[in-house]
Motif scaffolding. Structure first.
Motif, PDB file in Angstrom:
ATOM      1  N   THR A   1       0.864  -1.183   0.000  1.00  0.00           N
ATOM      2  CA  THR A   1       0.000   0.000   0.000  1.00  0.00           C
ATOM      3  C   THR A   1       0.895   1.225   0.000  1.00  0.00           C
ATOM      4  O   THR A   1       2.005   1.194   0.529  1.00  0.00           O
ATOM      5  CB  THR A   1      -0.937   0.045   1.228  1.00  0.00           C
ATOM      6  OG1 THR A   1      -0.149  -0.026   2.412  1.00  0.00           O
ATOM      7  CG2 THR A   1      -1.946  -1.087   1.202  1.00  0.00           C
ATOM      8  N   GLU A   2       0.399   2.293  -0.608  1.00  0.00           N
ATOM      9  CA  GLU A   2       1.159   3.538  -0.688  1.00  0.00           C
ATOM     10  C   GLU A   2       0.288   4.699  -0.226  1.00  0.00           C
ATOM     11  O   GLU A   2      -0.929   4.672  -0.393  1.00  0.00           O
ATOM     12  CB  GLU A   2       1.636   3.773  -2.119  1.00  0.00           C
ATOM     13  CG  GLU A   2       2.584   2.697  -2.620  1.00  0.00           C
ATOM     14  CD  GLU A   2       2.936   2.853  -4.090  1.00  0.00           C
ATOM     15  OE1 GLU A   2       2.137   3.448  -4.838  1.00  0.00           O
ATOM     16  OE2 GLU A   2       4.004   2.380  -4.487  1.00  0.00           O
TER      17      GLU A   2
ATOM     18  N   LYS B   1      -0.159   7.537  -1.502  1.00  0.00           N
ATOM     19  CA  LYS B   1      -0.847   8.265  -2.574  1.00  0.00           C
ATOM     20  C   LYS B   1      -2.052   7.520  -3.139  1.00  0.00           C
ATOM     21  O   LYS B   1      -2.820   8.075  -3.894  1.00  0.00           O
ATOM     22  CB  LYS B   1       0.124   8.609  -3.701  1.00  0.00           C
ATOM     23  CG  LYS B   1       0.686   7.402  -4.419  1.00  0.00           C
ATOM     24  CD  LYS B   1       1.660   7.792  -5.499  1.00  0.00           C
ATOM     25  CE  LYS B   1       2.247   6.541  -6.126  1.00  0.00           C
ATOM     26  NZ  LYS B   1       3.269   6.804  -7.066  1.00  0.00           N
ATOM     27  N   GLY B   2      -2.252   6.255  -2.781  1.00  0.00           N
ATOM     28  CA  GLY B   2      -3.375   5.483  -3.309  1.00  0.00           C
ATOM     29  C   GLY B   2      -4.324   5.038  -2.215  1.00  0.00           C
ATOM     30  O   GLY B   2      -4.058   5.204  -1.022  1.00  0.00           O
ATOM     31  N   ASN B   3      -5.438   4.459  -2.619  1.00  0.00           N
ATOM     32  CA  ASN B   3      -6.430   3.963  -1.663  1.00  0.00           C
ATOM     33  C   ASN B   3      -6.483   2.445  -1.594  1.00  0.00           C
ATOM     34  O   ASN B   3      -7.093   1.899  -0.692  1.00  0.00           O
ATOM     35  CB  ASN B   3      -7.825   4.489  -2.034  1.00  0.00           C
ATOM     36  CG  ASN B   3      -7.940   5.973  -1.829  1.00  0.00           C
ATOM     37  OD1 ASN B   3      -7.498   6.501  -0.824  1.00  0.00           O
ATOM     38  ND2 ASN B   3      -8.522   6.658  -2.793  1.00  0.00           N
ATOM     39  N   TYR B   4      -5.899   1.768  -2.574  1.00  0.00           N
ATOM     40  CA  TYR B   4      -6.028   0.318  -2.665  1.00  0.00           C
ATOM     41  C   TYR B   4      -4.669  -0.348  -2.782  1.00  0.00           C
ATOM     42  O   TYR B   4      -3.700   0.259  -3.235  1.00  0.00           O
ATOM     43  CB  TYR B   4      -6.894  -0.064  -3.879  1.00  0.00           C
ATOM     44  CG  TYR B   4      -8.293   0.488  -3.781  1.00  0.00           C
ATOM     45  CD1 TYR B   4      -9.278  -0.190  -3.087  1.00  0.00           C
ATOM     46  CD2 TYR B   4      -8.613   1.712  -4.358  1.00  0.00           C
ATOM     47  CE1 TYR B   4     -10.559   0.324  -2.981  1.00  0.00           C
ATOM     48  CE2 TYR B   4      -9.891   2.237  -4.260  1.00  0.00           C
ATOM     49  CZ  TYR B   4     -10.862   1.537  -3.568  1.00  0.00           C
ATOM     50  OH  TYR B   4     -12.114   2.050  -3.455  1.00  0.00           O
TER      51      TYR B   4
ATOM     52  N   LYS C   1      -1.657  -2.839  -4.030  1.00  0.00           N
ATOM     53  CA  LYS C   1      -1.060  -3.337  -5.261  1.00  0.00           C
ATOM     54  C   LYS C   1      -0.622  -4.763  -4.960  1.00  0.00           C
ATOM     55  O   LYS C   1      -0.042  -5.025  -3.908  1.00  0.00           O
ATOM     56  CB  LYS C   1       0.153  -2.508  -5.656  1.00  0.00           C
ATOM     57  CG  LYS C   1      -0.180  -1.088  -6.063  1.00  0.00           C
ATOM     58  CD  LYS C   1       1.100  -0.299  -6.308  1.00  0.00           C
ATOM     59  CE  LYS C   1       0.893   1.142  -6.676  1.00  0.00           C
ATOM     60  NZ  LYS C   1      -0.381   1.709  -6.747  1.00  0.00           N
TER      61      LYS C   1
ATOM     62  N   ASP D   1      -3.523  -3.769  -9.483  1.00  0.00           N
ATOM     63  CA  ASP D   1      -3.419  -2.469  -8.819  1.00  0.00           C
ATOM     64  C   ASP D   1      -4.840  -1.950  -8.601  1.00  0.00           C
ATOM     65  O   ASP D   1      -5.531  -1.576  -9.545  1.00  0.00           O
ATOM     66  CB  ASP D   1      -2.618  -1.505  -9.696  1.00  0.00           C
ATOM     67  CG  ASP D   1      -2.383  -0.154  -9.046  1.00  0.00           C
ATOM     68  OD1 ASP D   1      -3.206   0.272  -8.206  1.00  0.00           O
ATOM     69  OD2 ASP D   1      -1.379   0.494  -9.391  1.00  0.00           O
TER      70      ASP D   1
ATOM     71  N   ASP E   1      -6.085   0.783  -7.436  1.00  0.00           N
ATOM     72  CA  ASP E   1      -6.370   2.153  -7.884  1.00  0.00           C
ATOM     73  C   ASP E   1      -6.577   2.205  -9.401  1.00  0.00           C
ATOM     74  O   ASP E   1      -7.467   2.905  -9.889  1.00  0.00           O
ATOM     75  CB  ASP E   1      -5.247   3.109  -7.455  1.00  0.00           C
ATOM     76  CG  ASP E   1      -5.217   3.296  -5.946  1.00  0.00           C
ATOM     77  OD1 ASP E   1      -6.262   3.686  -5.382  1.00  0.00           O
ATOM     78  OD2 ASP E   1      -4.167   3.036  -5.334  1.00  0.00           O
TER      79      ASP E   1
ATOM     80  N   LYS F   1     -10.260   3.011 -11.429  1.00  0.00           N
ATOM     81  CA  LYS F   1     -10.359   3.970 -12.540  1.00  0.00           C
ATOM     82  C   LYS F   1     -10.935   3.294 -13.784  1.00  0.00           C
ATOM     83  O   LYS F   1     -11.767   3.860 -14.489  1.00  0.00           O
ATOM     84  CB  LYS F   1      -8.961   4.531 -12.843  1.00  0.00           C
ATOM     85  CG  LYS F   1      -8.952   6.019 -13.112  1.00  0.00           C
ATOM     86  CD  LYS F   1      -7.556   6.520 -13.367  1.00  0.00           C
ATOM     87  CE  LYS F   1      -6.915   6.911 -12.049  1.00  0.00           C
ATOM     88  NZ  LYS F   1      -5.601   7.495 -12.194  1.00  0.00           N
TER      89      LYS F   1
END
Length: 184
Positions: A77-78, A80-83, A85, A102, A104, A108
């Motif tokens: 998890t990072e 800058k993202g919500n989900y 990888k 991924d 995120d 999208k």
């Protein structure tokens, strides 16, 4: 007092929110407005509490690697993202690590306001991935199948499942549970 709010076709509403009766939708919106108004003087406190809780969560995190036959698998998890990888790398290091799922990017791609991930499961032969998504918040998951060799989804999908996926040993099939009309 509130039994009239219970809609007889509530399971249909979970699958298609547009089937919510107009009077119930209006009731919910009015109560949301009342709640918003009632708590308006606590907005700063709510934000402060949220920020404090968020500050204690490790946003950049990596799981331990799991060694399979040919690959190491792990998730990350990072901030800058919500989900998450999902990542893998050949054990012999002959290729660089690859992000095979991924969250995120998938959110999208599907363009849904709600995005719930059920399972992400790679076949034992490492060539296929089955994953389940709830795109409405109904807890009815749709299963998708992706060929990891060319990163393309198969056109086949399986709707109305619990979201759990288990591959057969020979990687030719996987198991899942269909939900009935009572969400069981």
């Amino acid at each position: 007092d509130y039994s009239w709010v219970d809609q007889s076709n509530i399971l249909d509403v979970l699958k298609d929110p547009s089937k919510l009766l107009p009077e119930i939708k209006e009731y919910i919106q009015e109560n949301n407005s009342l709640t918003e108004d009632y708590f308006k003087d606590t907005k700063n406190l709510q934000k402060k509490l949220f920020d404090e809780i968020k500050s204690k969560i490790k946003l950049d995190d990596t799981s331990l690697k799991f060694k399979d036959k040919r690959y190491y698998y792990w998730s990350k998890t990072e901030a800058k993202g919500n989900y998450q990888k999902r990542i893998r790398k050949l054990i012999d290091n002959s290729k660089p690590e690859e992000i095979f799922f991924d969250g995120d990017v998938e959110k999208k791609k599907y363009g849904s306001e709600y995005f719930g991930i059920g399972s992400v499961s790679v076949s034992h032969c490492d060539n296929y991935m089955a994953y389940s998504l709830d795109l409405q918040g109904s807890e009815y998951y749709t299963i998708y199948l992706r060929n990891l060799l060319n990163n393309e989804n198969r056109p086949d999908i399986i709707k109305n499942t619990s979201g759990a996926i288990t591959w057969s040993i020979n990687s030719k099939s996987f198991f899942y549970t269909k939900l009935d009309k009572f969400h069981r």
